[in-house]
Design an enzyme around this catalytic site. Structure first.
Site, PDB file in Angstrom:
ATOM      1  NE  ARG A  62      -4.389   1.625   2.009  1.00 25.30           N
ATOM      2  CZ  ARG A  62      -4.447   2.865   2.934  1.00 25.30           C
ATOM      3  NH1 ARG A  62      -3.413   2.966   3.889  1.00 25.30           N
ATOM      4  NH2 ARG A  62      -5.515   3.384   2.774  1.00 25.30           N
ATOM      5  CB  ILE A  88      -6.037   5.485  -1.114  1.00 23.91           C
ATOM      6  CG1 ILE A  88      -5.697   4.038  -1.245  1.00 23.91           C
ATOM      7  CG2 ILE A  88      -5.436   6.250   0.132  1.00 23.91           C
ATOM      8  CD1 ILE A  88      -4.308   3.491  -1.160  1.00 23.91           C
ATOM      9  CB  SER A  89     -11.137   3.044   0.221  1.00 22.91           C
ATOM     10  OG  SER A  89     -11.744   3.589  -0.897  1.00 22.91           O
ATOM     11  CD  GLN A  90     -11.752   2.267   7.622  1.00 23.75           C
ATOM     12  OE1 GLN A  90     -12.657   2.331   7.153  1.00 23.75           O
ATOM     13  NE2 GLN A  90     -11.560   1.942   8.996  1.00 23.75           N
ATOM     14  N   PRO A  91      -8.322   0.732   4.420  1.00 23.29           N
ATOM     15  CG  PRO A  91      -6.086   0.227   5.057  1.00 23.29           C
ATOM     16  CD  PRO A  91      -7.239   1.208   5.202  1.00 23.29           C
TER      17      PRO A  91
END
Ligand code: SAH
Length: 239
Positions: A62, A88-91
């Protein structure tokens, strides 16, 4: 001791699944994602994410997809800015949305909203081919260059408005929309194969969005299930 150049090389090098500066943070993130999956399981129906999905989260570096200024937060379980007002989205959300698609190795997947390219890389670990569309040209170009550099030959990128889907490559086994729309774009539903799934955040601007899972039935009808409240950037349209 590492000289300045050595340190830069170490940070930039692929750290996926190995040792290195992010190994501990990544292990902690994987545990946190698993814990959140358990906590939200009664609402999502997915209290345990598949081994394949967790392996993809463990594998994709990431830190390569976040801006250098945020490198230290690469494995924090939070969204991060990627420029041009996008994130970028939360994992955990990446893992959840991916798990909800229930991908098979032979699947052909469409993603709307390439952003950093991270979600596309995760999908590409699990499916045969990933088609991804980004509406902001510099964002899409940067992701395309990075995905090429990382060797993802099964990801096809395009700059454009994903509202209309990608008819040349339809129908798809799965569609993931990573920006929120007030309603499901009809073209995307039309481009699902019978039995295929779509995961999409739905909510008008300024209102609470909910993740939805749509499944196209054999007779062409579509079932719709509402999931967790989420917060995504809006799906915009080209005029
Ligand atoms: N999946 C991304 C995060 C997406 S953020 C990742 O892994 O990093 C949402 C992205 O959708 C933004 O980059 C935004 O520009 C893009 N987007 C918004 N509306 C769009 C549209 N109509 N078609 C394609 N992309 C769109």
């Amino acid at each position: 001791m590492l000289g300045a150049l050595g340190l830069v090389t170490a940070l930039a090098g692929s750290d996926a699944q190995g040792q290195g500066p992010y190994a501990r943070a990544r292990d902690a993130l994987l545990k946190e994602v698993e814990a959140m999956a358990r906590e939200t399981g009664s609402e999502t129906g997915h209290a345990v994410f598949s081994d394949r999905v967790m392996a993809a989260i463990a594998k994709v570096a990431r830190e390569r997809f976040v801006p250098a200024a945020y490198a230290a937060l690469s494995y924090a379980n939070c969204p991060l800015p990627i420029g041009h007002g996008q994130t970028i989205s939360q994992p955990y959300i990446v893992a959840l949305m991916t798990d909800l698609l229930d991908l098979k190795p032979e699947d052909s997947v469409l993603e709307i909203g390439t952003g950093s390219g991270y979600q596309a890389a995760i999908l590409a670990e699990l499916a045969h081919r990933v088609y991804t569309i980004e509406i902001i040209e510099p964002v899409g170009r940067r992701a395309a260059a990075l995905l090429r550099e990382l060797g993802y030959s099964n990801i096809v990128t395009r700059i454009g408005d994903g509202y209309a889907g990608w008819s040349e490559h339809a129908p798809f086994d799965a569609i993931m929309v990573t920006a929120a729309a007030p309603a499901v774009p009809p073209a995307l539903l039309a481009q699902l194969k019978p039995g295929a799934r779509m995961v999409i955040p739905i909510g008008a601007e300024g209102e609470i969005q909910f993740l939805h899972v749509m499944v196209k039935q054999a007779d062409g009808s579509v079932s719709k299930q509402r999931g967790l409240p989420v917060r995504f950037v809006p799906l915009t349209r080209l005029d």
